[in-house]
Design an enzyme around this catalytic site. Sequence first.
Site, PDB file in Angstrom:
ATOM      1  N   PRO A  71      -4.746  -5.513  -3.300  1.00  0.00           N
ATOM      2  CA  PRO A  71      -5.669  -4.735  -2.464  1.00  0.00           C
ATOM      3  C   PRO A  71      -5.167  -3.299  -2.369  1.00  0.00           C
ATOM      4  O   PRO A  71      -4.004  -3.068  -2.020  1.00  0.00           O
ATOM      5  CB  PRO A  71      -5.598  -5.442  -1.101  1.00  0.00           C
ATOM      6  CG  PRO A  71      -4.263  -6.118  -1.089  1.00  0.00           C
ATOM      7  CD  PRO A  71      -3.963  -6.475  -2.513  1.00  0.00           C
TER       8      PRO A  71
ATOM      9  N   CYS B 277       1.451  -2.866   4.796  1.00  0.00           N
ATOM     10  CA  CYS B 277       1.087  -1.461   4.622  1.00  0.00           C
ATOM     11  C   CYS B 277       1.989  -0.561   5.457  1.00  0.00           C
ATOM     12  O   CYS B 277       2.088  -0.730   6.673  1.00  0.00           O
ATOM     13  CB  CYS B 277      -0.369  -1.235   5.015  1.00  0.00           C
ATOM     14  SG  CYS B 277      -0.893   0.486   4.798  1.00  0.00           S
TER      15      CYS B 277
ATOM     16  N   LYS C 247       0.348 -10.993   3.242  1.00  0.00           N
ATOM     17  CA  LYS C 247       0.988 -10.068   2.309  1.00  0.00           C
ATOM     18  C   LYS C 247       1.985  -9.231   3.094  1.00  0.00           C
ATOM     19  O   LYS C 247       1.627  -8.598   4.087  1.00  0.00           O
ATOM     20  CB  LYS C 247      -0.032  -9.161   1.612  1.00  0.00           C
ATOM     21  CG  LYS C 247       0.582  -8.314   0.488  1.00  0.00           C
ATOM     22  CD  LYS C 247      -0.489  -7.569  -0.308  1.00  0.00           C
ATOM     23  CE  LYS C 247       0.114  -6.905  -1.551  1.00  0.00           C
ATOM     24  NZ  LYS C 247       1.044  -5.826  -1.247  1.00  0.00           N
TER      25      LYS C 247
ATOM     26  N   ASN D 195       4.949  -9.231  -6.036  1.00  0.00           N
ATOM     27  CA  ASN D 195       4.262  -7.956  -6.176  1.00  0.00           C
ATOM     28  C   ASN D 195       5.308  -6.837  -6.190  1.00  0.00           C
ATOM     29  O   ASN D 195       6.333  -6.940  -5.547  1.00  0.00           O
ATOM     30  CB  ASN D 195       3.280  -7.784  -5.008  1.00  0.00           C
ATOM     31  CG  ASN D 195       2.602  -6.429  -4.957  1.00  0.00           C
ATOM     32  OD1 ASN D 195       2.530  -5.797  -3.912  1.00  0.00           O
ATOM     33  ND2 ASN D 195       2.087  -5.963  -6.073  1.00  0.00           N
ATOM     34  N   GLY D 196       5.001  -5.778  -6.960  1.00  0.00           N
ATOM     35  CA  GLY D 196       5.876  -4.617  -6.965  1.00  0.00           C
ATOM     36  C   GLY D 196       6.572  -4.396  -8.289  1.00  0.00           C
ATOM     37  O   GLY D 196       7.373  -5.235  -8.724  1.00  0.00           O
TER      38      GLY D 196
END
Length: 374
Positions: free
Chosen positions: A15, A100, A140, A213-214
Site C-alpha cells: 500500500p 507508517c 503491517k 517487506n523492504g
Amino acid sequence: MVAERYLPPWFSVAPMMEWTDNHYRFLARLISKHAWLYTEMLAAETIVYQKGDLDRFLAYTPEQHPIVLQIGGSNLENLAKATELANPYGYDEINFNCGCPSPRVAGHGCFGVRLMLDPKFVAEAMSVIAAKSDAPVSVKCRIGVDNHDSYNELCDFIYKVSSQSPTRHFIIHARKALLNGISPADNRKIPPLKYEFYYALLRDFPDLRFTINGGINSIDEVNAARREGAHGVMVGRAAFNNPWYTLGHVDTAIYGAPCSDLTRRQVLEQYQVYGDSVLGKYGLKPTVRDVAKPLLGLFYSEPGNGLWKRKADAAFQHCTTIKSFFEETLGAIPDSVLDSPVGKPPSDFIDTFANLNGILPPPYTEREQDVLYA
C-alpha cells in the site's frame, strides 16, 4: 473464504499513499492475475465522515481481486464504524497500518508506526475490526520504533497482538522507524534492514503467517526470500516504477501459471477503455493526468521512454481523453516495444516453483487449474 477463491499472497504490492489507487490497481491486474493488491491507506475518519460518498474511497473494479483494504486510525469507535461501512465492498482482507512513519500519521495523527508502542491497543483494534468484517485481518508494521528496536520488543508486540486478537498474518517491514528528524522517504532507506528479525519470527511463531517487506525489488529477490522460508513477499515502489517487468513475471515465476503472450499494446487498449470511462467521475476528478500517472513507468529503460515522458507532460496540459493522450504520445515508443510480450520467466522457474511450494507445476488440482487458467 479467500483461500477457496485465490492463490496465496506469495507476492503482494505494498500500500502506497498517492500511488496504489484504483487506476494503478487496474493496470497492475491487467499485467498480473495473481499478485495481491493493496489500497492506499485510508484513515478510519475519512471513511466515517465521507459515508455519503463511499464509492469514491472504497469502490473498485471487480477484476482487482484479490485486494486488501488498508485502514489507519487510533479511535476504536471510528475503526469499528469504518470497517462496518467497508464490509459490503467485499475486500479479501482488512489490513491495519502500524508501520507508517509520516509525521501527519505517527505524529499529529498518533497512529501508524507509533501504535507499535501500544500492542494492547492494537490487539483491541484488531478485535474490533475483525468483529465488523467478513474478511480476515492482518497488521503491517516495522521491526521497531526509535530506541524500542530489540528483537524481544518485536516479539512482545507480535505475541500480544496475536494472542489477544484474531490476527494471524503480519506484514513485516524489516526496518525500524525513526519518528524524529528524518522524512518518510528517508525512513524507507536510512534505518538498516534487519532481515534476520523477520526470519527469527518465522522460527519463533510457527503458527502465524509473515510477509516480508523492504528492500526487495525484483522477482529473483522475491524467490530468494521465499527459498529462505518467507511465507510471502511484499514489493513497493519497484512495482509502480517498473510495473511491466516487476509484475510481468509474477504469475509464471512465482505462481507457476502458463506463460502469457500479453503485450503492452494490448494492456494499453484495455486501459484506454477503462480510463475514458472514469474521467471526471467525481466532478473534475480524475483528470487525464490522474488516470495516466500509473502508466509513466510502463516503458522503463526501453527505447523512446524519455521522449514518451516528455510528450506525456505536454499532453497533460490539453488532452481531455485517454484516447487522445495515447494518440499524441505513443508515437515515441517503437512498435517492437509495444508488441513484444514480457518474455519467459527465468529458466529455472519450474525448479524454483517446485521447491518453494512443495509441488510441481501442472498437473494442478482442479481448483488451482480454475484459478490459474481462468
